[in-house]
Design an enzyme around this catalytic site. Structure first.
Site: not given
Ligand code: NAD
Ligand code: WQD
Length: 337
Positions: A124, A148, A152
């Site tokens: 991430s 979190y 990562k």
């Molecule tokens: P998500 O929660 O929709 O998907 C994650 C999946 O993993 C879920 O279906 C959950 O049930 C499963 N899971 C969690 N722990 C598990 C375990 N111990 N065993 C088996 N299954 C398990 O999340 P996502 O948004 O699809 O994210 C996928 C990956 O990408 C995650 O690692 C997340 O940290 C990373 N990521 C997400 C974002 C984002 O904003 N969505 C941003 C950056 C990184």
């Molecule tokens: C986006 C913008 C908020 C909600 C997060 C995680 C990051 C990654 C992606 C996993 C910001 C603003 C938000 C609301 C708002 N996930 N906001 N009102 O914080 O950039 O990233 O998700 O790895 O690790 O930190 O995403 O969607 O929460 O916020 O004004 O109700 O929207 O301040 O500027 P963020 P976000």
């Protein structure tokens, strides 16, 4: 080629399964459904008209993971499974460390045992902490501001040590920026069970009338309109990046890191007004105090992924806003029928 997709029922995982199947890969999913639903497997089949093997279970369950590898002849793994809510990770750090680290260690140990040494890992942009300059490049200093993010960063470190110990591994670490949007079919997407923490799911709930108004966290940042700027990327573009990463690790051994973003920054207000325009709805909002831990701006330099993986995001924020809403309207319709 057969790919094990951990967390394949989740938001990004399910879209990636569709892209894998469309590209001719066989797909095996393991997911414990702690943040997803089993019907996603049927939706993936419906979209792609292909079969998918699903194991419901926890990646920390070593016997189960061993059983999967012994039965399935897995060639490579895309590792999405993990908990991802930043705020929850601050309240429950042990849950996050246990789940995200234990599952990864279990997976890597079993992969090693079966001599399966190709992995794509979901990291991430959070690993860049508060970047000093923009756009963010892969060699920027790394730091985190919450448990979190630390999971990562630790996993990135584990993968690096693993490669140093054994150069037979091929590892792609993908650092995602802000994924939003949904599959064009409207069948899969993101719809959190609880009140959303992230911006797009919150906007969508205001649009459907489930939530009254959006709170915008601060309008006094040093950005073009004072609200926070992020690099929003369509989840289908992101999913396609995984196909490129798989192709790459099948060709070359090593460990490498890629920003998956568009390279463009949009503010909260940009997203709100675009969402209103393309979906013809009104999003009520109020400005409130800044959210602790937020940075003013964050966007990628995505040129390395283009140079090395030949991957580039192609979808704009209009499409992201349209597809996010379409999916939720579609799932609400299913619930009401
Ligand atoms: P998500 O929660 O929709 O998907 C994650 C999946 O993993 C879920 O279906 C959950 O049930 C499963 N899971 C969690 N722990 C598990 C375990 N111990 N065993 C088996 N299954 C398990 O999340 P996502 O948004 O699809 O994210 C996928 C990956 O990408 C995650 O690692 C997340 O940290 C990373 N990521 C997400 C974002 C984002 O904003 N969505 C941003 C950056 C990184
Ligand atoms: C986006 C913008 C908020 C909600 C997060 C995680 C990051 C990654 C992606 C996993 C910001 C603003 C938000 C609301 C708002 N996930 N906001 N009102 O914080 O950039 O990233 O998700 O790895 O690790 O930190 O995403 O969607 O929460 O916020 O004004 O109700 O929207 O301040 O500027 P963020 P976000």
């Amino acid at each position: 080629m057969k790919i094990l997709v951990t967390g394949g029922c989740g938001y990004i995982g399910s879209h990636t399964c569709c892209e894998l199947l469309d590209s001719g890969y066989e797909v095996v999913i393991i997911d414990n459904l702690c943040n997803s639903k089993e019907d996603v497997v049927d939706k993936i089949k419906q979209i792609t008209k292909k079969e998918v093997k699903f194991y419901k279970g926890d990646l920390c369950d070593k016997d189960l993971v061993d059983e999967i590898f012994s039965k399935e002849n897995i060639d490579a793994v895309i590792h999405f499974a993990g908990l991802k809510a930043v705020g929850e990770s601050v309240l429950k750090p042990l849950l996050y460390y246990r789940n995200n680290l234990d599952s990864t260690l279990t997976l890597l140990e079993i992969m090693n045992k079966y001599n399966c040494k190709k992995i794509v890992f979901s990291s991430s942009a959070t690993v860049y902490g508060s970047p000093k300059t923009l756009p963010i490049k892969e060699d920027f200093p790394l730091s985190t501001t919450n448990p979190y993010g630390s999971t990562k960063l630790y996993i990135e470190g584990i993968l690096k040590d693993l490669y140093i110990s054994d150069n037979e591994w091929s590892i792609a670490v993908l650092r995602y920026f802000n994924p939003i949007g949904a599959h064009e079919s409207g069948l899969i997407g993101e719809n959190p069970k609880d009140i959303p923490n992230n911006l797009m799911p919150y906007i969508v709930r205001v649009a459907t009338g489930e939530l009254k108004e959006l709170s915008i966290f601060g309008n006094d940042y040093d950005t073009h309109d004072g609200t926070g700027v992020r690099d929003y990327i369509h989840v289908v573009d992101l999913a396609k990046g995984h196909i490129k990463a798989i192709e790459h690790i099948c060709k070359e051994k090593g460990i490498d890191y890629y920003n998956l973003g568009t390279g463009n920054g949009y503010s909260v207000l940009d997203l709100v007004t675009t969402f209103e325009k393309v979906n013809n709805v009104k999003i009520n909002y109020k400005i409130v105090a800044r959210r602790k831990g937020d940075v003013a701006s964050c966007y990628a330099d995505a040129t390395y992924a283009l140079d090395k993986l030949n991957w580039k995001a192609t979808k704009g924020i209009e499409e992201m806003c349209k597809d996010s809403f379409k999916f939720v309207k579609n799932s609400n319709k299913d619930l009401n029928n």
